[in-house]
Motif scaffolding. Sequence first.
Motif, PDB file in Angstrom:
ATOM      1  N   ILE A 163       0.878  -1.179   0.000  1.00 21.23           N
ATOM      2  CA  ILE A 163       0.000   0.000   0.000  1.00 21.23           C
ATOM      3  C   ILE A 163       0.910   1.222   0.000  1.00 21.23           C
ATOM      4  O   ILE A 163       1.328   1.712   1.043  1.00 21.23           O
ATOM      5  N   THR A 164       1.264   1.683  -1.198  1.00 23.36           N
ATOM      6  CA  THR A 164       2.340   2.658  -1.332  1.00 23.36           C
ATOM      7  C   THR A 164       1.836   4.077  -1.554  1.00 23.36           C
ATOM      8  O   THR A 164       0.719   4.303  -2.031  1.00 23.36           O
ATOM      9  N   VAL A 165       2.700   5.017  -1.215  1.00 21.25           N
ATOM     10  CA  VAL A 165       2.520   6.415  -1.587  1.00 21.25           C
ATOM     11  C   VAL A 165       3.661   6.784  -2.536  1.00 21.25           C
ATOM     12  O   VAL A 165       4.735   6.194  -2.440  1.00 21.25           O
ATOM     13  N   PRO A 166       3.383   7.713  -3.466  1.00 27.93           N
ATOM     14  CA  PRO A 166       2.152   8.470  -3.656  1.00 27.93           C
ATOM     15  C   PRO A 166       1.068   7.623  -4.309  1.00 27.93           C
ATOM     16  O   PRO A 166       1.363   6.645  -5.004  1.00 27.93           O
ATOM     17  N   ALA A 167      -0.164   8.039  -4.096  1.00 31.68           N
ATOM     18  CA  ALA A 167      -1.296   7.404  -4.753  1.00 31.68           C
ATOM     19  C   ALA A 167      -2.299   8.481  -5.142  1.00 31.68           C
ATOM     20  O   ALA A 167      -2.548   9.405  -4.359  1.00 31.68           O
ATOM     21  N   LEU A 168      -2.830   8.368  -6.335  1.00 26.02           N
ATOM     22  CA  LEU A 168      -3.937   9.234  -6.749  1.00 26.02           C
ATOM     23  C   LEU A 168      -5.231   8.488  -6.487  1.00 26.02           C
ATOM     24  O   LEU A 168      -5.382   7.330  -6.902  1.00 26.02           O
ATOM     25  N   VAL A 169      -6.158   9.137  -5.798  1.00 25.98           N
ATOM     26  CA  VAL A 169      -7.432   8.517  -5.440  1.00 25.98           C
ATOM     27  C   VAL A 169      -8.570   9.285  -6.099  1.00 25.98           C
ATOM     28  O   VAL A 169      -8.583  10.525  -6.100  1.00 25.98           O
ATOM     29  N   ASP A 170      -9.509   8.567  -6.662  1.00 25.23           N
ATOM     30  CA  ASP A 170     -10.707   9.150  -7.265  1.00 25.23           C
ATOM     31  C   ASP A 170     -11.662   9.520  -6.134  1.00 25.23           C
ATOM     32  O   ASP A 170     -12.209   8.634  -5.452  1.00 25.23           O
ATOM     33  N   VAL A 171     -11.859  10.804  -5.901  1.00 25.03           N
ATOM     34  CA  VAL A 171     -12.638  11.245  -4.745  1.00 25.03           C
ATOM     35  C   VAL A 171     -14.091  10.758  -4.791  1.00 25.03           C
ATOM     36  O   VAL A 171     -14.624  10.282  -3.778  1.00 25.03           O
ATOM     37  N   PRO A 172     -14.783  10.837  -5.942  1.00 24.45           N
ATOM     38  CA  PRO A 172     -16.194  10.399  -5.942  1.00 24.45           C
ATOM     39  C   PRO A 172     -16.401   8.950  -5.516  1.00 24.45           C
ATOM     40  O   PRO A 172     -17.379   8.625  -4.833  1.00 24.45           O
ATOM     41  N   THR A 173     -15.488   8.062  -5.901  1.00 29.22           N
ATOM     42  CA  THR A 173     -15.652   6.641  -5.552  1.00 29.22           C
ATOM     43  C   THR A 173     -14.811   6.231  -4.356  1.00 29.22           C
ATOM     44  O   THR A 173     -15.049   5.173  -3.762  1.00 29.22           O
ATOM     45  N   GLY A 174     -13.808   7.031  -4.016  1.00 28.06           N
ATOM     46  CA  GLY A 174     -12.906   6.676  -2.925  1.00 28.06           C
ATOM     47  C   GLY A 174     -11.930   5.577  -3.282  1.00 28.06           C
ATOM     48  O   GLY A 174     -11.276   5.003  -2.401  1.00 28.06           O
ATOM     49  N   ALA A 175     -11.781   5.270  -4.579  1.00 33.49           N
ATOM     50  CA  ALA A 175     -10.931   4.165  -5.025  1.00 33.49           C
ATOM     51  C   ALA A 175      -9.613   4.686  -5.577  1.00 33.49           C
ATOM     52  O   ALA A 175      -9.558   5.721  -6.254  1.00 33.49           O
ATOM     53  N   VAL A 176      -8.533   3.955  -5.313  1.00 35.38           N
ATOM     54  CA  VAL A 176      -7.233   4.328  -5.849  1.00 35.38           C
ATOM     55  C   VAL A 176      -7.251   4.226  -7.372  1.00 35.38           C
ATOM     56  O   VAL A 176      -7.888   3.327  -7.944  1.00 35.38           O
ATOM     57  N   VAL A 177      -6.589   5.171  -8.016  1.00 34.21           N
ATOM     58  CA  VAL A 177      -6.466   5.163  -9.473  1.00 34.21           C
ATOM     59  C   VAL A 177      -5.110   4.611  -9.884  1.00 34.21           C
ATOM     60  O   VAL A 177      -5.008   3.717 -10.712  1.00 34.21           O
ATOM     61  N   THR A 178      -4.049   5.163  -9.299  1.00 30.92           N
ATOM     62  CA  THR A 178      -2.694   4.741  -9.642  1.00 30.92           C
ATOM     63  C   THR A 178      -1.742   5.040  -8.496  1.00 30.92           C
ATOM     64  O   THR A 178      -1.958   5.982  -7.721  1.00 30.92           O
ATOM     65  N   ASN A 179      -0.701   4.211  -8.394  1.00 27.90           N
ATOM     66  CA  ASN A 179       0.414   4.491  -7.489  1.00 27.90           C
ATOM     67  C   ASN A 179       1.732   4.442  -8.261  1.00 27.90           C
ATOM     68  O   ASN A 179       2.795   4.269  -7.680  1.00 27.90           O
ATOM     69  N   ASN A 180       1.642   4.603  -9.578  1.00 25.07           N
ATOM     70  CA  ASN A 180       2.811   4.517 -10.461  1.00 25.07           C
ATOM     71  C   ASN A 180       3.563   5.850 -10.407  1.00 25.07           C
ATOM     72  O   ASN A 180       3.402   6.708 -11.266  1.00 25.07           O
ATOM     73  N   PHE A 181       4.411   6.004  -9.392  1.00 23.21           N
ATOM     74  CA  PHE A 181       4.974   7.315  -9.074  1.00 23.21           C
ATOM     75  C   PHE A 181       5.808   7.942 -10.192  1.00 23.21           C
ATOM     76  O   PHE A 181       5.743   9.162 -10.369  1.00 23.21           O
ATOM     77  N   PRO A 182       6.579   7.193 -11.004  1.00 20.97           N
ATOM     78  CA  PRO A 182       7.324   7.887 -12.061  1.00 20.97           C
ATOM     79  C   PRO A 182       6.395   8.507 -13.105  1.00 20.97           C
ATOM     80  O   PRO A 182       6.672   9.577 -13.635  1.00 20.97           O
TER      81      PRO A 182
END
Length: 361
Positions: free
Chosen positions: A136-155
């Motif tokens: 469960i890594t950071v950074p992560a982009l989360v879709d606010v309306p659904t509360g679901a992670v979108v990506t943690n592909n930091f590069p």
Amino acid sequence: MSHDTESTLTAGGTGEHSTRGAYVTGGQEFTRDTNYIEDRVTRDGRPGDHGEPGWRAEAGRYRLVAARACPWANRTVIVRRLLGLEEAISLGQPGPTHDSRSWTFDLDPGGKDPVLGIERLQEAYFKRFPGYPRGITVPALVDVPTGAVVTNNFPQITLDFSTEWTEFHRPGAPDLYPEPLRDEIDTVNKRVFTEVNNGVYRCGFAGSQEAYQAAYDRLWTAMDWLEDRLTAQRYLVGDTITEADVRLFTTLARFDAVYHGHFKCNRQKLSEMPALWAYARDLFQTPGFGDTTDFVQIKQHYYIVHEDINPTGIVPAGPDLSGWLEAHGREALGGRPFGDGTPPGPVRKGEEVEPGHGAAR
């Protein structure tokens, strides 16, 4: 990359969610898991190259979850600030420590992220992928309306901030990934990642003397290459700040405070390498870099979370950080920090580094 949080973590403890034994595998070299969620947020929401769903860049839709302590997350905070994406992409900041399950929002009132309403970043991952088996890594982009992670592909996140979010950039935003320099930036980034960004971890998490020595030799070969490269030029690629500088800076900012001692990267301190130290100070004193760097959280993260390396959980009092504010003299090499752009304005209210956590004299 670190994964998971603090609420059940106690320094040196052996609780159910302890991180003791989580980082070093005896007799083996450290190998980073680089399998990330490869979804991208793009200007047109096009599907990914491997069938990933398309996500459209929209102001207010996504929350960037990025712990100040983590170098990979720190990159995204710097780029977001340099480009002026604060209004378009909100920022969630977990605390500096985590347990074996997840990063937590223990710095927020009630221990919950005020936008996502969750205590653990793990919840956003499970919302998208129930029982998600990787870190469960950071950074992560989360879709606010659904509360679901979108990506943690930091590069990819920072590259997309530069190229896919241009509609939401501030006036005067710099071009951190200029097209004529992309091949050179990519080449430099590849070496910096394998030998330096990840090289310090290979030293720190080595499971044998042989693995450590090999990692150490590779790290210092690359550090010497960087010292030579930066002796005659102000920035890594071209005459302006680019993505390459952001990626190197977050490792340099942690070098003397953490990697030199904790990870045994101790041939020299950064402050003993004239060109690299002046280069790091130059960036630190540039808006977007030093004002997003929290040395207290950085030290707490590494020295408390890595129980197998530092079982006492004692966080060092040093080093003296005032040197970060000393004159660097790099202007003599020329260069234009922001190219045809301008520096970012003041740090957004509520996102300031806590007083005493930076490099004040």
